[in-house]
Every structure is written in structure tokens, then in C-alpha cells.
Design a protein around this motif. Structure first.
Motif, PDB file in Angstrom:
ATOM      1  N   GLU A 349      45.888  73.743 -21.798  1.00 55.63           N
ATOM      2  CA  GLU A 349      44.706  74.411 -22.343  1.00 55.63           C
ATOM      3  C   GLU A 349      43.390  73.741 -21.977  1.00 55.63           C
ATOM      4  OE1 GLU A 349      46.854  76.190 -26.404  1.00 55.63           O
ATOM      5  OE2 GLU A 349      45.421  74.530 -26.522  1.00 55.63           O
ATOM      6  N   TYR A 354      40.327  76.904 -25.896  1.00 55.78           N
ATOM      7  CA  TYR A 354      40.997  76.078 -26.898  1.00 55.78           C
ATOM      8  C   TYR A 354      40.646  74.598 -26.748  1.00 55.78           C
ATOM      9  CZ  TYR A 354      43.893  79.838 -28.792  1.00 55.78           C
ATOM     10  OH  TYR A 354      44.316  80.971 -29.425  1.00 55.78           O
ATOM     11  N   GLU A 369      50.234  78.240 -36.440  1.00 54.99           N
ATOM     12  CA  GLU A 369      50.453  79.523 -35.767  1.00 54.99           C
ATOM     13  C   GLU A 369      51.945  79.801 -35.616  1.00 54.99           C
ATOM     14  OE1 GLU A 369      49.307  81.862 -31.591  1.00 54.99           O
ATOM     15  OE2 GLU A 369      48.267  80.000 -32.148  1.00 54.99           O
ATOM     16  N   GLY A 373      52.182  82.330 -38.271  1.00 51.12           N
ATOM     17  CA  GLY A 373      51.658  83.413 -37.436  1.00 51.12           C
ATOM     18  C   GLY A 373      50.157  83.562 -37.495  1.00 51.12           C
ATOM     19  N   VAL A 375      46.741  83.027 -36.044  1.00 48.79           N
ATOM     20  CA  VAL A 375      46.088  82.690 -34.781  1.00 48.79           C
ATOM     21  C   VAL A 375      44.672  82.197 -35.080  1.00 48.79           C
ATOM     22  CG1 VAL A 375      45.354  83.536 -32.524  1.00 48.79           C
ATOM     23  CG2 VAL A 375      47.452  84.412 -33.576  1.00 48.79           C
ATOM     24  N   LYS A 377      40.702  81.302 -34.977  1.00 46.76           N
ATOM     25  CA  LYS A 377      39.508  81.956 -34.454  1.00 46.76           C
ATOM     26  C   LYS A 377      38.591  80.904 -33.837  1.00 46.76           C
ATOM     27  CE  LYS A 377      39.575  85.745 -37.831  1.00 46.76           C
ATOM     28  NZ  LYS A 377      38.812  86.440 -38.906  1.00 46.76           N
ATOM     29  N   THR A 392      40.057  86.763 -22.634  1.00 47.71           N
ATOM     30  CA  THR A 392      41.329  87.102 -23.271  1.00 47.71           C
ATOM     31  C   THR A 392      42.282  85.918 -23.135  1.00 47.71           C
ATOM     32  OG1 THR A 392      41.052  89.445 -22.730  1.00 47.71           O
ATOM     33  CG2 THR A 392      43.276  88.700 -23.306  1.00 47.71           C
ATOM     34  N   SER A 394      45.958  83.936 -23.776  1.00 49.45           N
ATOM     35  CA  SER A 394      47.380  84.285 -23.803  1.00 49.45           C
ATOM     36  C   SER A 394      47.913  84.185 -25.224  1.00 49.45           C
ATOM     37  CB  SER A 394      48.166  83.350 -22.888  1.00 49.45           C
ATOM     38  OG  SER A 394      47.997  82.000 -23.286  1.00 49.45           O
ATOM     39  N   ASN A 395      48.916  84.999 -25.531  1.00 46.05           N
ATOM     40  CA  ASN A 395      49.539  85.015 -26.853  1.00 46.05           C
ATOM     41  C   ASN A 395      50.702  84.018 -26.870  1.00 46.05           C
ATOM     42  OD1 ASN A 395      50.869  85.549 -29.246  1.00 46.05           O
ATOM     43  ND2 ASN A 395      50.589  87.764 -29.111  1.00 46.05           N
ATOM     44  N   ASN A 396      50.522  82.918 -27.605  1.00 49.69           N
ATOM     45  CA  ASN A 396      51.537  81.856 -27.644  1.00 49.69           C
ATOM     46  C   ASN A 396      52.272  81.795 -28.976  1.00 49.69           C
ATOM     47  OD1 ASN A 396      50.979  80.788 -25.003  1.00 49.69           O
ATOM     48  ND2 ASN A 396      49.101  79.915 -25.854  1.00 49.69           N
ATOM     49  N   THR A 397      52.037  82.751 -29.847  1.00 52.57           N
ATOM     50  CA  THR A 397      52.616  82.690 -31.192  1.00 52.57           C
ATOM     51  C   THR A 397      54.134  82.590 -31.156  1.00 52.57           C
ATOM     52  OG1 THR A 397      50.762  84.022 -32.024  1.00 52.57           O
ATOM     53  CG2 THR A 397      52.694  83.811 -33.437  1.00 52.57           C
ATOM     54  N   GLU A 398      54.762  83.383 -30.333  1.00 47.25           N
ATOM     55  CA  GLU A 398      56.229  83.380 -30.269  1.00 47.25           C
ATOM     56  C   GLU A 398      56.755  82.022 -29.782  1.00 47.25           C
ATOM     57  OE1 GLU A 398      59.827  85.752 -27.955  1.00 47.25           O
ATOM     58  OE2 GLU A 398      57.868  86.728 -28.214  1.00 47.25           O
TER      59      GLU A 398
END
Length: 606
Positions: A349, A354, A369, A373, A375, A377, A392, A394-398
Motif C-alpha cells: 500500500e 492508505y 475490516e 467488515g 472499511v 474512510k 478507486t 481495491s476491495n481487501n475485506t475478504e
């Protein structure tokens, strides 16, 4: 000399093969031309001429000899060119011959003593990070280590079976089965900063002296993160606008993790990141840290959440990831797989928004997160690219959720009472508890009645409104040695103010009540002022600087976020600047500890 390297090693320079060979050929040609054939007066004249040419050539080739060059004219010990020392420019660049020679001696002694000992169960690296701006002050952060020695071994010779109190219980001597080394960790490159090298020289020289805190550590090393100066940033004022405002500390933490993890400087179970504002307040603090490590195995991070009071007014609005994050001044297990993943994500990152989050807080965000869950701000301006368009991410939650599910049952993040985080909190000894090391706090001296007498002035508009305050005064811990009640001219005073053991007198004002500041007949050196609608707190914690015993006064900075956006505060500053154009603080009347002689001079002018 045997070869070119030996010659240049002796004079403290770095061999440059191509230019050195060219210059050697030049010297050979000149020597043959000058010394060939029989001696004559003309030839002797040529010798003198060529000698002058050579001297001039050397001057322009190498430049004038400076005092630093003269200091560097010594043979560096062999270890400087061996691993791991060759990876740090400090050892090849420092001008302190004494430091290197004593370090060489100390390394030999340590190697011999290690051969006589069994390998310790725990080996800890105590990493002291510093940057360009605090390099000069670095030695002062070690000043308390001799008065508050890190381990019991520094005050007495210990046997393997000797015990001492660890966190309230009897425990075997921790240092008998543990070892620690100190790492002086510069964010940039030592060879480019003489101030940083001089500070490290001073600390290592102290370490090499017999006795003192050095007995608690086997070695001391100087390492560097090699962050370019233009990227070694820490600009808190730009945290809403600049994505890399905290790039320096973030990259330095990652470098510390990788250096210790690599095993290049030795095999360690982990490291304690101990910044310059992490201050020991009790002796044997290293024993306690090592004991906490043993008591809490296994863990990824062992440290402290925020223990200060600066968040009290907005506690409910603080994100969970900030409330529950372990402060960066903590102990890190470099072999823990979850921490390896978190640090790896920090490295990924680094070029994205971030990076605007400090590393310790960011790792907490990843965990929250993954667990909940949520995320995080980021500041709106930081989420814009150079063209003003939203970035935009990337979605790293999973991915974070998988990590947390794998390791949550082992409680990877733990707290220890040995370390407390009081960032931006002012303290006196009464506020302290079981902690041995405090981070971010300013520790002041409490009020001392033998040094300072303070009068309490109470502005009154009737004759009895101050009765409650006076009647409760003896039930509080306060510094007041006298009380003056300022009354209107037409109000009769009590015959006796016997509601407190503190000597109390009434005085009728002859001017408006705001002039009580000047009219109160004060004989003590200091005084405070309040009015009859207030009461004295249970503990009146006056703070004074430890050495000079000057009072510490709370204030509001005269900046837009704190003052200038409020009309009444802005007006106050504008009025104050008529007297003092550079005035930049707001102090509430009732918070001020007034100096009576200064008050008198001011009131004469007023």
C-alpha cells in the motif's frame, strides 16, 4: 602497502580503480623522466619543478585537506568491512577512531562471553528509531538509563537462582535466560549526515564504557533505513491533504521489521520499537519487558492502547480501529504469520492513499475490516488523483477476513501494563500506576509547598456566595496557602472567615470586578483567581518543570481550527496582539497561575 586497497583503507578513502591506475601511470612516467640518466644542475632543477607540479596535481586531484579528512586518517578495524556491518554506512563513514576501536574490542569480549553461556531462550532487539530532525537530541534520550537502570544486573551481580518481583510476583532472574541488543536506527543514510553519526558516536562510546546500562545489553548496533531525504516525511499538519505525510515512519517501521526478521544482525525473537519519547520511569524496566514477553507468548504484537485523556471529549466518535489499536511503541514478533501478512500489506500500500494512515493504526484498520467488515474512510482530498478524480481502491475485506479467521483464536494482539501510551498527555507522578515505560507523555513535577506559595483570589458579589467554596476547601488536595475574598464596596464582610484552616481575608474592591486581578493585595509570589460560583477540585494538580520549577499553563493555540474560527476567540487574540504583536496563545483567566511581581508591573501600566 601490499595493494591499493590497503593504502586507501589507511587514509580512510574509497579506492577508485580507473582513476587510481591512471594516476599511478602518470607518476611512473614522471618518475622515469626525472630520475633517469645522470644528475646535473638542470636535472635537479627539473626535479624541483616536477615536484611542484606533482604537489599541485595532488592538491587539485584530492582537494584541500580538511579537519575531517585529518580525523579520517586512521585504519578502520577489520569488522567494518565484514557482514553485517558493511550494510550500514555508519561504520565506514564515522570519523570517530575511538568509537570503532572500542567497538572492536567490545565485540571480541562479547563473542568470548557468548561461548561460555548457553543460548538464551529469548533474544530481543531494542530498536531506537530516529530521523534527521531528532538526530542531535538522540543521546539525551538515553540520559535516564543510568539512573533508571534497565536491568537488575546493572546494579548488582546476579546468580542464576536470584529472584526479584516481576509484575507483583516473585520470578527468576529474567536476564539469566534472555538477552537484548540495542539498535540505533536512522531513517536515512548515516554517511550523508554528520550530526546523526556524531550522536551515535556519543551513545556507543557510553555503551563501551564499563558499568552503567550497557551491562544489560550484549551489543549495540547502528543501522539505517536508507529512505531518501525527500521521502522521509512526517507532516501532521498535512494529514488531510498529503497521502505520504507519514511516509517516513511508515517506511522506517517496515525496514525495521525486515532487518530484524532477516537475521543479518543476529537471530531475534522480535523487537521492541522504542521511540525517543518512550521514557522509563522505574528501574529494571528491561527485566519487566522481557518478563511480559515470556508471560504473553504467543503473540503478534504486545503493547498498549491509548491511556491518555486527550480523547475524552470526543471518545464516542472515534473509530473502533483507532480506539483499540496498539500504539507503535510495542513489541513485535517477527515470526508471527499474521504480522508478516500485515507488514506485507503495508509495503503493497506504500504508493496508494492508505499510506496516509500511520502503520500501527493501519494494521488495526486491516484487522477491524477483517473482523467486522468496516472499511475505513480516508480524507476526501487524499482520495483524489492528480487530475482531481476519485481514486478507486481495491476491495481487501475478504482477504483480511481470511487472515483474521485463521489467527483470531490465539489472541494475536495483547496488552501489557509494563508499557503505557499517554501520547500528548501531561502527567505528574500521582497519575502513574504499574507502568515502567511511558510513551508520549510529558512528566512534570507537582506543586512543592517548600518552593512555592500560592494565594487564591475569589471574586465575590455578595457576602456569602463564597461560603460553600471555603467550607469545602479543607476536604481537597490544593496548593493554596492564603485566600483573599474580593467584595463590592457596599457589602459587609464576615467578622471571621473561619470556614477553613487556610488564612482568609476580605478586601473591598474600588474598581470594576475585572480589576480584581490588579486590586487584590497579594503577598505570595504566585496566585490564581476564580469567582464564588466555582468550587475547588478534589485534586488541584499544579504542574512545574522539573529542573527550573516554572509553572506549566494550559492554553489554546491561536490557529483557525482551535480559535480563529470562533469570533470571541479571534477578538481576544486581536486585542492581545495590540500589546504583544506575536501573541499566539489563549489562556483562560481561571487556568492561569499569575506571577505577582509581573502582575504588579503590568497593572502599573494598565
Amino acid at each position: 602497502a601490499d595493494n591499493d586497497n590497503t593504502i586507501y583503507d589507511y587514509i580512510g578513502a574509497t579506492p577508485q580503480s580507473s582513476t587510481n591506475s591512471a594516476f599511478s601511470s602518470f607518476l611512473q612516467t614522471i618518475t622515469t623522466a626525472v630520475l633517469g640518466g645522470q644528475w646535473t644542475i638542470a636535472r635537479a632543477s627539473r626535479i624541483i619543478t616536477f615536484a611542484m607540479i606533482i604537489a599541485s596535481g595532488l592538491y587539485f586531484w584530492n582537494g584541500p585537506t580538511s579537519s575531517n579528512d585529518q580525523k579520517a586518517d586512521f585504519r578502520r578495524p577489520k569488522f567494518v568491512y565484514e557482514h553485517p556491518y558493511i550494510s550500514s554506512s555508519y561504520y565506514s563513514a564515522t570519523m570517530s577512531e575511538k568509537t570503532l576501536k572500542e567497538t572492536s574490542r567490545k565485540l571480541k569480549e562479547t563473542k568470548q562471553s557468548r561461548q561460555l553461556k548457553r543460548e538464551p531462550k529469548t533474544r530481543l532487539a531494542v530498536v531506537r528509531p530516529f530521523c534527521e530532525f531528532d538526530a542531535e537530541a538522540l543521546p539525551t534520550t538515553f540520559a535516564c538509563w543510568n539512573s533508571l537502570v534497565p536491568c537488575k544486573a546493572a546494579t548488582a551481580d546476579l546468580g542464576d537462582d536470584e529472584t526479584f518481583s516481576l509484575n507483583g510476583t516473585e520470578s527468576k532472574n529474567v536476564m539469566a535466560d534472555a538477552a537484548a541488543d540495542v539498535f540505533l536506527f536512522y531513517s536515512q543514510t548515516f554517511s550523508k549526515n554528520p550530526v546523526a553519526m556524531a550522536s551515535v558516536d556519543a551513545i556507543i562510546n557510553t555503551f563501551n564504557e564499563p558499568g552503567g546500562w550497557s551491562q544489560c545489553f550484549e551489543n549495540i548496533y547502528a543501522i539505517e533505513a536508507n529512505i531518501p531525504q525527500e521521502l522521509d516525511l512526517y507532516i501532521p499538519s498535512a494529514q488531510e491533504e498529503l497521502y505520504n505525510w507519514v511516509n517516513g515512519p511508515n517506511r522506517q517501521y517496515e525496514a525495521a521489521f525486515r532487518i530484524i526478521q532477516s537475521g543479518e544482525w543476529g537471530h531475534y525473537d522480535g523487537f521492541y520499537l522504542m521511540e525517543g519519547d518512550s521514557i522509563p520511569i522505574k528501574s529494571h524496566w528491561l527485566d519487566q519487558v522481557l518478563g511480559a514477553i515470556e508471560d504473553n507468548r504467543p503473540f503478534a504484537i504486545l503493547g498498549a492502547k491509548y491511556n491518555g485523556d486527550k480523547w475524552d471529549n470526543f471518545y464516542e466518535s472515534i473509530p473502533l480501529s483507532l480506539l483499540h489499536h496498539i500504539n507503535g511503541n510495542a513489541i513485535y514478533n517477527t515470526s508471527h504469520p499474521l504480522l508478516e501478512r500485515l507488514v506485507g500489506q503495508l509495503e503493497v500500500e506504500a504508493p496508494c492513499p492508505y499510506n496516509s494512515i500511520p502503520y500501527d493504526y493501519r494494521m488495526s484498520q486491516m484487522v477491524v475490516e477483517g473482523a467486522l467488515g468496516i472499511v475505513p474512510k480516508l480524507a476526501p482530498k487524499i482520495m483524489l488523483n492528480d487530475d482531481g478524480e476519485n481514486i478507486t481502491l481495491s476491495n481487501n475485506t475478504e482477504m483480511f477476513a481470511r487472515w483474521w479467521d485463521m489467527y483470531k483464536d490465539a489472541t494475536p494482539f495483547k496488552e501489557t501494563p509494563v508499557i503505557h501510551n499517554y501520547a500528548a498527555t501531561n502527567l505528574i507522578p500521582r497519575h502513574l500506576g504499574p507502568e515502567y515505560i511511558i510513551h508520549g507523555a510529558k512528566l512534570y513535577s507537582p506543586w512543592d509547598p517548600t518552593k512555592t506559595e500560592i494565594t487564591l483570589v475569589i471574586s465575590e458579589w455578595f457576602n456569602d456566595r463564597s461560603s460553600h467554596m471555603l467550607s469545602q476547601l479543607d476536604n481537597t488536595d490544593h496548593p493554596f496557602s492564603r485566600v483573599i475574598v474580593m467584595l463590592p464596596p457596599n457589602i459587609e464582610e464576615y467578622e471571621e472567615y473561619n470556614m477553613t484552616v487556610v488564612p482568609t481575608m476580605a478586601h473591598h474592591r474600588s474598581a470594576p470586578d475585572y480589576m480584581d486581578l490588579c486590586e487584590a493585595p497579594i503577598e505570595t509570589e504566585w496566585f490564581m483567581i476564580t469567582n464564588s460560583y466555582h468550587h475547588v477540585a478534589t485534586h488541584v494538580d499544579m504542574m512545574f518543570t522539573p529542573a527550573t520549577f516554572k509553572p506549566v499553563i494550559p492554553f489554546t493555540p491561536a490557529t483557525f481550527p482551535f480559535c480563529l474560527k470562533f469570533p470571541y476567540c479571534k477578538e481576544t487574540i486581536m486585542l492581545a496582539q495590540r500589546i504583544n504583536p506575536g501573541h499566539d496563545k489563549v489562556v483562560q483567566d481561571f487556568d492561569m497561575l499569575y506571577h505577582t511581581p509581573t502582575r504588579n508591573k503590568f497593572c502599573e501600566e494598565w
